[in-house]
Write a protein that holds these residues in place. Structure first.
Motif, PDB file in Angstrom:
ATOM      1  N   LEU A   1      18.440 -41.071  30.327  1.00 49.38           N
ATOM      2  CA  LEU A   1      18.592 -39.910  31.212  1.00 49.38           C
ATOM      3  C   LEU A   1      19.615 -38.944  30.620  1.00 49.38           C
ATOM      4  O   LEU A   1      20.579 -39.368  29.971  1.00 49.38           O
ATOM      5  CB  LEU A   1      19.051 -40.353  32.597  1.00 49.38           C
TER       6      LEU A   1
ATOM      7  N   ALA B   1      24.651 -38.712  40.518  1.00 51.27           N
ATOM      8  CA  ALA B   1      23.202 -38.571  40.373  1.00 51.27           C
ATOM      9  C   ALA B   1      22.631 -39.672  39.489  1.00 51.27           C
ATOM     10  O   ALA B   1      21.565 -40.217  39.777  1.00 51.27           O
ATOM     11  CB  ALA B   1      22.872 -37.198  39.788  1.00 51.27           C
ATOM     12  N   THR B   2      23.347 -40.031  38.437  1.00 51.28           N
ATOM     13  CA  THR B   2      22.889 -41.109  37.553  1.00 51.28           C
ATOM     14  C   THR B   2      22.831 -42.421  38.315  1.00 51.28           C
ATOM     15  O   THR B   2      21.861 -43.177  38.188  1.00 51.28           O
ATOM     16  CB  THR B   2      23.817 -41.230  36.329  1.00 51.28           C
TER      17      THR B   2
ATOM     18  N   LEU C   1      19.805 -42.415  40.693  1.00 53.49           N
ATOM     19  CA  LEU C   1      18.547 -42.663  39.996  1.00 53.49           C
ATOM     20  C   LEU C   1      18.415 -44.129  39.602  1.00 53.49           C
ATOM     21  O   LEU C   1      17.357 -44.745  39.785  1.00 53.49           O
ATOM     22  CB  LEU C   1      18.434 -41.774  38.752  1.00 53.49           C
TER      23      LEU C   1
ATOM     24  N   TYR D   1      15.095 -45.710  38.425  1.00 54.71           N
ATOM     25  CA  TYR D   1      14.795 -44.759  37.350  1.00 54.71           C
ATOM     26  C   TYR D   1      15.891 -44.818  36.292  1.00 54.71           C
ATOM     27  O   TYR D   1      17.039 -44.462  36.567  1.00 54.71           O
ATOM     28  CB  TYR D   1      14.711 -43.330  37.889  1.00 54.71           C
ATOM     29  N   THR D   2      15.556 -45.281  35.111  1.00 53.71           N
ATOM     30  CA  THR D   2      16.532 -45.365  34.029  1.00 53.71           C
ATOM     31  C   THR D   2      16.107 -44.574  32.801  1.00 53.71           C
ATOM     32  O   THR D   2      16.894 -44.384  31.897  1.00 53.71           O
ATOM     33  CB  THR D   2      16.788 -46.826  33.623  1.00 53.71           C
TER      34      THR D   2
ATOM     35  N   LEU E   1      10.427 -40.224  35.486  1.00 50.09           N
ATOM     36  CA  LEU E   1      10.551 -39.187  36.510  1.00 50.09           C
ATOM     37  C   LEU E   1       9.394 -38.192  36.493  1.00 50.09           C
ATOM     38  O   LEU E   1       9.247 -37.404  37.428  1.00 50.09           O
ATOM     39  CB  LEU E   1      11.869 -38.429  36.335  1.00 50.09           C
TER      40      LEU E   1
ATOM     41  N   LEU F   1      13.431 -37.012  45.066  1.00 52.29           N
ATOM     42  CA  LEU F   1      14.692 -37.055  44.324  1.00 52.29           C
ATOM     43  C   LEU F   1      15.831 -36.419  45.118  1.00 52.29           C
ATOM     44  O   LEU F   1      16.952 -36.927  45.107  1.00 52.29           O
ATOM     45  CB  LEU F   1      14.533 -36.367  42.968  1.00 52.29           C
TER      46      LEU F   1
ATOM     47  N   LEU G   1      17.766 -38.673  47.458  1.00 51.16           N
ATOM     48  CA  LEU G   1      18.674 -39.693  46.941  1.00 51.16           C
ATOM     49  C   LEU G   1      20.119 -39.234  47.115  1.00 51.16           C
ATOM     50  O   LEU G   1      20.470 -38.105  46.763  1.00 51.16           O
ATOM     51  CB  LEU G   1      18.402 -39.956  45.457  1.00 51.16           C
TER      52      LEU G   1
ATOM     53  N   MET H   1      22.219 -36.879  44.525  1.00 51.16           N
ATOM     54  CA  MET H   1      21.363 -35.983  43.743  1.00 51.16           C
ATOM     55  C   MET H   1      21.473 -34.574  44.295  1.00 51.16           C
ATOM     56  O   MET H   1      21.072 -34.312  45.426  1.00 51.16           O
ATOM     57  CB  MET H   1      19.913 -36.465  43.816  1.00 51.16           C
TER      58      MET H   1
ATOM     59  N   LEU I   1      17.495 -32.199  35.114  1.00 50.29           N
ATOM     60  CA  LEU I   1      16.352 -33.091  34.922  1.00 50.29           C
ATOM     61  C   LEU I   1      15.082 -32.297  34.634  1.00 50.29           C
ATOM     62  O   LEU I   1      14.302 -32.656  33.742  1.00 50.29           O
ATOM     63  CB  LEU I   1      16.151 -33.981  36.151  1.00 50.29           C
TER      64      LEU I   1
END
Length: 66
Positions: free
Chosen positions: A9, A16-17, A20, A25-26, A31, A39, A42, A45, A53
């Motif tokens: 990412l 945000a990381t 995800l 989501y890695t 995505l 998203l 979350l 985010m 992104l």
């Protein structure tokens, strides 16, 4: 054969990381097609992270979903 990195990412900020990663989501390619609404929901985010992104996906010819 090149291996796919476990985590690729872009730098979007720690909250945000983490959001995800917690959602599973890695990798950026995961995505592609995910809705922006999903998203945004979350925790952690924000609009800046979403913009980063979107830009990173566009560089690869990919995009978020509607």
């Amino acid at each position: 054969m090149a291996s796919v990195p476990e985590f690729d990412l872009p730098r979007i900020g720690a909250p945000a990381t983490r959001a995800l990663a917690a959602a599973g989501y890695t990798r950026l390619d995961q995505l592609a097609g995910v809705s922006q609404k999903e998203l945004k929901a979350l925790h952690g985010m924000g609009p800046k992270a979403l913009g980063l992104l979107r830009a990173a996906l566009a560089e690869r010819g990919l995009a978020l979903g509607d």
